[in-house]
Every structure is written in structure tokens, then in C-alpha cells.
Motif scaffolding. Structure first.
Motif, mmCIF file in Angstrom:
data_model
loop_
_atom_site.group_PDB
_atom_site.id
_atom_site.type_symbol
_atom_site.label_atom_id
_atom_site.label_comp_id
_atom_site.label_asym_id
_atom_site.label_seq_id
_atom_site.Cartn_x
_atom_site.Cartn_y
_atom_site.Cartn_z
ATOM 1 N N LEU A 1 0.827 -1.211 0.000
ATOM 2 C CA LEU A 1 0.000 0.000 0.000
ATOM 3 C C LEU A 1 0.859 1.259 0.000
ATOM 4 C CD1 LEU A 1 -2.760 1.406 0.242
ATOM 5 C CD2 LEU A 1 -2.520 1.222 2.732
ATOM 6 N N THR A 2 1.824 1.331 0.904
ATOM 7 C CA THR A 2 2.597 2.564 1.081
ATOM 8 C C THR A 2 3.956 2.539 0.388
ATOM 9 O OG1 THR A 2 3.586 1.716 3.125
ATOM 10 C CG2 THR A 2 1.511 2.939 3.326
ATOM 11 N N ALA B 1 3.111 8.544 4.455
ATOM 12 C CA ALA B 1 4.385 7.880 4.155
ATOM 13 C C ALA B 1 5.285 8.791 3.342
ATOM 14 C CB ALA B 1 4.124 6.570 3.412
ATOM 15 N N LYS B 2 4.736 9.435 2.311
ATOM 16 C CA LYS B 2 5.537 10.339 1.474
ATOM 17 C C LYS B 2 5.989 11.559 2.265
ATOM 18 C CE LYS B 2 3.401 9.042 -2.933
ATOM 19 N NZ LYS B 2 2.551 9.495 -4.053
ATOM 20 N N MET B 3 5.077 12.104 3.068
ATOM 21 C CA MET B 3 5.408 13.300 3.833
ATOM 22 C C MET B 3 6.498 13.022 4.864
ATOM 23 S SD MET B 3 4.677 14.991 6.970
ATOM 24 C CE MET B 3 3.117 14.411 7.593
ATOM 25 N N ALA C 1 9.163 2.333 8.199
ATOM 26 C CA ALA C 1 8.492 1.071 7.873
ATOM 27 C C ALA C 1 7.048 1.119 8.348
ATOM 28 C CB ALA C 1 9.209 -0.098 8.535
ATOM 29 N N ARG C 2 6.201 0.334 7.673
ATOM 30 C CA ARG C 2 4.832 0.143 8.160
ATOM 31 C C ARG C 2 4.786 -1.196 8.887
ATOM 32 N NH1 ARG C 2 -0.799 -0.875 4.831
ATOM 33 N NH2 ARG C 2 -2.214 -0.512 6.584
ATOM 34 N N LEU C 3 4.474 -1.154 10.167
ATOM 35 C CA LEU C 3 4.509 -2.353 11.006
ATOM 36 C C LEU C 3 3.152 -3.022 11.141
ATOM 37 C CD1 LEU C 3 6.815 -1.039 13.867
ATOM 38 C CD2 LEU C 3 7.439 -2.069 11.688
#
Length: 702
Positions: A274-275, A331-333, A345-347
Motif C-alpha cells: 500500500l505505502t 508515508a511520502k510526507m 516502515a509500516r509495522l
């Protein structure tokens, strides 16, 4: 016969040759005669004796396809007053064919006019058969090489190109004619796909080491027009019978698709689709690496655990699609705020991790504060509504004194939990005393909250439709639980279910949900007048309710009897209940789960396997479970319209499910594009905001 003639005769016989003497009439071969020695007559399959015959008679022994060329060659030699050499076939009286070769010279009379040809003739049948066999084998080899799917190039002992098959010509851009004699490093230039630098050529290595060279995994072919194609290449020596190397054969094939797919799979194994951020497993790997350098070299790093405040409100208010967009934007910001060496990271759902390499705690606190403030200042707009966010950040130092990777992650999680408890939207730096404090505080807090929910009936049930994509009459809902506390806050299961599992309260929650759903079914049935209820039952099948069961309940020996009691008390048809269980919960309690499921299946209940595809042995365990529905894990469904790998996964799960006689359900169908793909793949049911939104199960429940 003179001695010289005798010696000539002996020499001719030793060489299996005979005299070939043709007399001309008025310079014409066809009108003349042919004189044969005894050995010459035998070459025509005739009796071995001297023989003179008209040339036309001799021509009748010649193969019909060779008569014209033979006469033409001889007559032209007569005209030129020169010699000739030719090969032709003769047909013996028994029908067999032989090949003959002849060499002769034209002689003239006293007036200078050609009057005879004289020469030698011999049988070359065995030689011609060998040549034909060699030519046939060569042609067969070339046809084979041209038809196979791999590129093939052969070289001489010095690496000069000899031959390219059709595929090699297409891949390299070089034709066989143009490439012949060129160094193979020119016709097949190979570079390392990672660095772009020229590789030691597989053909040269093969010739130098005098052995086969195996497949290389990172080669790229640079074509004649400058394109780069991913290839796998290998080489083997070509040996002579005497053990000399005649050259090398290089075999290569285009693996662009396979390598791209492999890279995609590798990327998906380490990243969140997703991110685009790295996922939990890869993040843990990097944290373990940082811990290693801290212990070995004394480096100091920092680990941050971020939990977004208000994210679940946005998800529930606007749908998962809005939550996904929010995560992508954040995520981009956040990446733009961090150093190049920092790792984001996305946990989990709304949980992020940050690894700050070579960063003392004071500097890490400054970076954490910048991240917190950036999220605080961020405004998320969706459907004319604007939302503010906050973030709770737990921070822990990675140093020589740190114990293990799992303890570091646990410490960061505990610190984040305390940041939430202390009012949210703040940073808490982990201290040794936090562990016992958080455990003690959390235990008291959640036991108290859950007991309060039971005592004051704060639990609420909501329904999420599971929509049949072909049968509009079918009514199927998944039942979800919430807590509406005394302050009016709606607490989502993600907040209290982990705590309930930790403190052994899931059995009580599952039983409460089962009883409440049965009571709801009874109230719906009893609210209709008898005639209307009968008409409703004839018009469509009774509504089906899916109830989630925890792993603890699957292992509960008394749950079967409890469910039976509810069916009896509320006069409920077991066919109206479907129990949803997760793949991981079943696997953890497999023997008991199988017994429990079979007992309820015998009564008429149905079962749905939730989050299917997230485990490692999904299809293997599926054969052992009496389930009716497969709910495909939303991680595969969410971006199915744009992700070919996820589409392939969903297609495979759907096809296997149908082969096994099961119905398939796609979760997280949040938009029309996803719904269109789901329909195209032939999935039976969809669940998500594209087909229905969350609503209170009982009218009047807010």
C-alpha cells in the motif's frame, strides 16, 4: 602390353579405378561410343569384361536426373578442347544406385578436331553416402538449433563467432553472416545488471578453463542497437575425437519476465504494497543488524514506534479507501522529513516504525519531535470533511547494553503505549521501569474496562454486509463488536480484543456475541406478523449471520454445548449462523477445531475461514477443515486492480476454492475498480464499502 601399360593397369586397379574412353562423331559426344576396361564395365553392374557400347546405350545406365548435366559437361569440355571432372549416379540392372566420379581430357585428331575423351573413373558411393549423412546431420542440427527457444552461438578455439541460431540472431541483433569471424564479446556483449560493467565472458572462461561454465544469474545482454536484455547464459567446450578443443557453444535465453517477476516478488516480500514502505519482517531484520553493530562496534542507534491517533475514526467514518490514501500521503510526507540513512516502515494497520542509524538519543528526540509536529500540522480532507491527526511515539536507544531485537521492539511498543496513556500526541522515551508499569497499568485498566462493559451492557453489535454478486435475494452479514463507554466514545475491537486475548476474556466476549446474535434473530422473527413472516420465508432464505470466534473459543470444550443451548432457548435454526475463524487460530488448535467444526456442521451451522492466504500452508490445511466459505485476505484484494501479483493470488485462491466446492468472499472491496476485477474473476461474494457500509445490527443502536 608394355611394361609401362602393365604398371598403369596395376596402379589403376590398386586405386579401384578404370579407364574411361569416349569416342566422338563429328565432335558430338552423344553420337559416339564408350569403351570400358573390364573393371569399368563392372562399375555399371555389368559382367567384368572389356566392352565398347554406343554412348546413348551408356547414357541409359545413368540416373535420369544426371543424364542432362553429364552430357552438358562433356560436350562443353569438347567445345573448349579442355578437360572435365564430374560426379553422377548410375542405376545397375538390379535397380541399385551407385555414385561414380570421372576425370578425363579431350584429345584431337591430326586436323585439330576433337575426336575422343580419355580419363579415369571410380566408385565414390561410400564417400557420397558419408557426405550425405554428414549434410543431413548438419541440416538436422541447424533445424534443431533454429527451432529451440534458447539462443545458441558457437565459436572457434579463439572465441571467434562461427554460428548463431535464429533466436540468437533475434536477441543480439546480429545476423549469422555479419557475426561470423567476430569476437563473441562483440556479438554477445554481457554486462552485470547491478553495476553495468562488462563481465568476464562465459565463452572465454569456458575456453580458458577447458570445462563447462554454469548459468550466471545477473547477466545482461547489450544488443546491437544498445538495448539491455536480462539473460541467463552458460557455455560448454566442443571437443574433437582427439581431445582437442574445437571451440565453445554458448546457450543463453531471455529471462526479462522471470527476473522482473522475481524482483517484484522479492520487493513484495520486504515491502508494504500500500505505502511502498518496508514491512515489519524486513524492519525487524534491519533492527537486528543495527543491534549487531551496536554490540560489535559500539555504535548507537535509535528505534521509534509510531501509532497514529484518530486513524481508526477516519477509517470507520470514511471507509478503508480513505484510510489507505491517508497512509500513502503520510508515508511520502514523513520520508521527506527524514535523513537518507533513516528507515521508515509500516509495522501494522496504523503503526509505523523508524530506525535512525548512528543517532544518539538527544538527536533522535529532535527528529521524533519533527515527525510528531509534521503529523500534527497535517490536515486530511475527504468528502468535504477535514481531519486532524496526532501520533504517539515510543522511543528506545539501541546500544551495547540492549538485549535482543524482540526486546527492543517490545520496549518501543511499551513506550508508545505509555505515550498514549499519558495523553497521546507525544513522545515517550523507554526506561527500564516502563515494562512493569505498563503491564500493571494495562492489566488493571483493561480488566476494569471490560468488566464495566459486561456489567453495564456497553457492548454494541454492528453488521457489515457480505453481498452475493449474483443473487440479490440472499442476506448475509458479518457481525462486529464495539464498546460504547459511559462517555459515549465508540471503542473499536483493535483496542480491546488484544487485551481480552491477553487476559483470557475472549471466551466471555465470544459467548456474549453468540447469545446477542441469537436474541437478535429471534426479535426479527417475532417482530413480523405470522402471515408476513411466512411470505418473507418463502420469498428468500433466512438471513445468515457470520460470528467471529477466537482461537481460545475453538479450544473451549464447553462452547459446543453453550451454542446448542442458545439455539434451543431462542428457537434458532442453526443454518442461520456462520462462524468465522482465522486460519492461524485453526492451525494453532487444529485437532480440537476439527472436532468442534464437525459437530456444529452436523447441526447445520456453516463455517468461514477468515484472512485466507495469509498463512504459509493455507491449501494444505484447507483439505482438513469442513468450511463453507473462504474469505480471501484483504491484503491481496485491496490493490488488485493495479497489482498483477495480487490478482494472480486471488485468482488462484478462488479457483482452488471452487474446485473444493467452497464459496469465496473478497474482503476490502472499497471501490468500483476492485469490484469489477472481483466480478471478472468469478468470486462469489464481496465485502467492503463498494457494496455496503457498516451499520448497527439492531435498530436504534447508535
Amino acid at each position: 602390353m608394355s611394361d609401362q601399360q602393365k604398371r598403369l593397369q596395376m596402379a589403376l586397379e590398386a586405386a579401384h579405378m578404370a579407364i574411361w574412353d569416349s569416342r566422338l562423331i563429328d565432335g558430338q559426344v552423344i553420337d559416339g561410343t564408350v569403351s570400358w576396361s573390364a573393371k569399368g564395365a563392372a562399375l555399371l553392374g555389368l559382367e567384368e569384361r572389356a566392352l565398347t557400347q554406343p554412348f546413348r546405350t551408356f547414357l541409359g545406365f545413368v540416373h535420369v536426373d544426371d543424364q542432362g548435366p553429364l552430357l552438358e559437361v562433356m560436350q562443353e569440355a569438347v567445345r573448349q578442347r579442355d578437360g572435365y571432372a564430374l560426379q553422377y549416379r548410375v542405376v545397375w540392372p538390379d535397380g541399385s544406385e551407385r555414385w561414380l566420379a570421372a576425370k578425363a581430357q579431350v584429345f584431337t585428331d591430326a586436323d585439330g578436331q576433337p575426336d575422343r575423351t580419355l580419363g579415369i573413373i571410380w566408385d565414390i558411393t561410400e564417400h557420397m553416402l558419408r557426405e550425405l549423412l554428414i549434410a543431413e546431420r548438419k541440416e538436422l542440427a541447424e533445424v534443431t538449433l533454429s527451432s529451440i527457444g534458447d539462443g545458441v552461438i558457437t565459436t572457434d578455439p579463439y572465441g571467434k563467432t562461427r554460428y548463431l541460431n535464429r533466436v540468437a540472431e533475434q536477441l543480439t541483433g546480429w545476423s549469422n553472416e555479419l557475426a561470423r569471424g567476430m569476437d563473441i564479446s562483440q556479438t554477445l556483449p554481457l554486462v552485470d545488471e547491478r553495476t553495468g560493467e562488462a563481465l568476464e565472458h562465459v565463452a572465454y572462461k569456458c575456453l580458458q578453463q577447458r570445462q563447462a561454465i554454469g548459468i550466471s544469474a545477473h547477466s545482461q545482454l547489450v544488443t546491437r542497437d544498445g538495448r539491455h536484455i536480462a539473460v541467463e547464459d552458460s557455455a560448454a567446450p566442443i571437443w574433437s575425437r582427439d581431445g582437442d578443443i574445437l571451440g565453445a557453444v554458448v546457450v543463453f535465453r531471455d529471462v526479462s519476465h522471470e527476473r522482473k517477476l522475481s524482483q517484484q516478488l522479492s520487493w513484495h516480500a520486504t515491502h508494504d504494497t500500500l505505502t511502498g514502505l518496508i514491512n515489519r519482517r524486513e524492519f525487524e531484520h534491519l533492527v537486528a543488524g543495527a543491534l549487531h553493530t551496536a554490540k560489535q562496534d559500539g555504535h548507537v542507534h535509535a528505534l521509534l514506534y509510531l501509532d497514529l491517533d484518530q486513524f481508526k475514526v477516519i477509517n470507520d467514518t470514511c471507509g478503508h479507501g480513505a484510510g489507505d490514501v491517508l497512509l500513502q500521503l503520510l508515508a511520502k510526507m514523513l520520508q521527506a522529513q527524514m535523513r537518507d540513512s533513516d528507515i521508515l516502515a509500516r509495522l501494522g494497520g496504523d503503526e509505523l516504525g523508524v530506525l535512525l542509524p548512528h543517532c544518539p538519543l538527544d538527536h533522535a528526540r529532535q527528529i521524533g519531535e519533527q515527525l510528531r509536529q509534521s503529523i500534527r500540522d497535517f490536515r486530511f480532507a475527504w468528502d468535504s470533511r477535514s481531519f486532524e491527526l496526532g501520533v504517539s511515539i515510543g522511543m528506545v536507544e539501541i546500544s551495547q547494553d540492549s538485549k535482543s531485537m524482540s526486546e527492543l521492539l517490545s520496549a518501543a511498543d511499551q513506550a508508545c503505549y505509555l505515550a498514549k496513556e499519558q495523553g497521546r500526541n507525544r513522545i515517550h522515551v523507554y526506561q527500564e521501569s516502563d515494562v512493569m508499569l505498563a503491564q500493571r497499568h494495562g492489566e488493571m485498566l483493561w480488566i476494569s474496562r471490560l468488566n464495566e462493559a459486561f456489567a453495564h451492557d456497553y457492548f454494541r453489535l454492528y453488521a457489515m454486509p457480505i453481498v452475493h454478486l449474483n443473487d440479490s435475494q440472499e442476506h448475509h452479514d458479518e457481525v462486529l463488536i464495539r464498546i460504547r463507554n459511559s462517555q459515549g466514545d465508540l471503542i473499536l475491537p483493535g483496542a480491546f480484543i488484544p487485551a481480552a486475548e491477553r487476559y483470557d476474556m475472549m471466551l466471555s466476549i465470544d459467548r456474549w456475541v453468540i447469545r446477542a446474535v441469537c436474541a437478535h434473530i429471534e426479535s426479527v422473527r417475532d417482530s413480523l406478523p405470522p402471515i408476513e413472516a411466512m411470505a418473507e420465508s418463502r420469498r428468500r432464505a433466512p438471513a445468515l449471520y457470520s460470528v467471529n470466534l477466537s482461537g481460545m473459543s475453538l479450544a473451549d470444550a464447553g462452547l459446543h454445548d453453550y451454542i446448542t443451548e442458545q439455539f434451543v432457548q431462542f428457537a434458532i435454526a442453526p443454518e442461520q449462523l456462520c462462524f468465522e475463524i482465522t486460519e492461524t487460530a485453526v492451525i494453532a488448535n487444529l485437532p480440537k477445531a476439527q472436532v468442534f467444526m464437525r459437530q456444529l456442521k452436523a447441526m447445520g451451522c456453516r463455517f468461514s475461514l477468515d484472512d485466507f492466504g495469509s498463512g504459509f500452508s493455507s491449501f494444505g490445511y484447507l483439505k482438513a477443515l469442513p468450511v463453507d466459505y473462504l474469505k480471501i485476505d484483504g491484503v491481496f484484494v485491496r490493490d488488485i486492480a493495479s497489482n498483477a501479483i495480487n490478482r494472480a493470488m486471488v485468482k488462484a485462491i478462488n479457483e482452488v476454492g471452487h474446485v473444493m466446492g467452497l464459496k469465496t468472499v473478497a474482503e476490502y472491496v472499497e471501490d468500483e475498480a476492485t469490484l469489477a476485477v472481483i466480478r471478472e474473476l468469478g468470486i462469489d461474494y464481496a465485502q467492503g464499502y463498494a457494496v455496503g457500509s457498516l451499520r448497527p445490527l439492531t435498530a436504534g443502536v447508535d
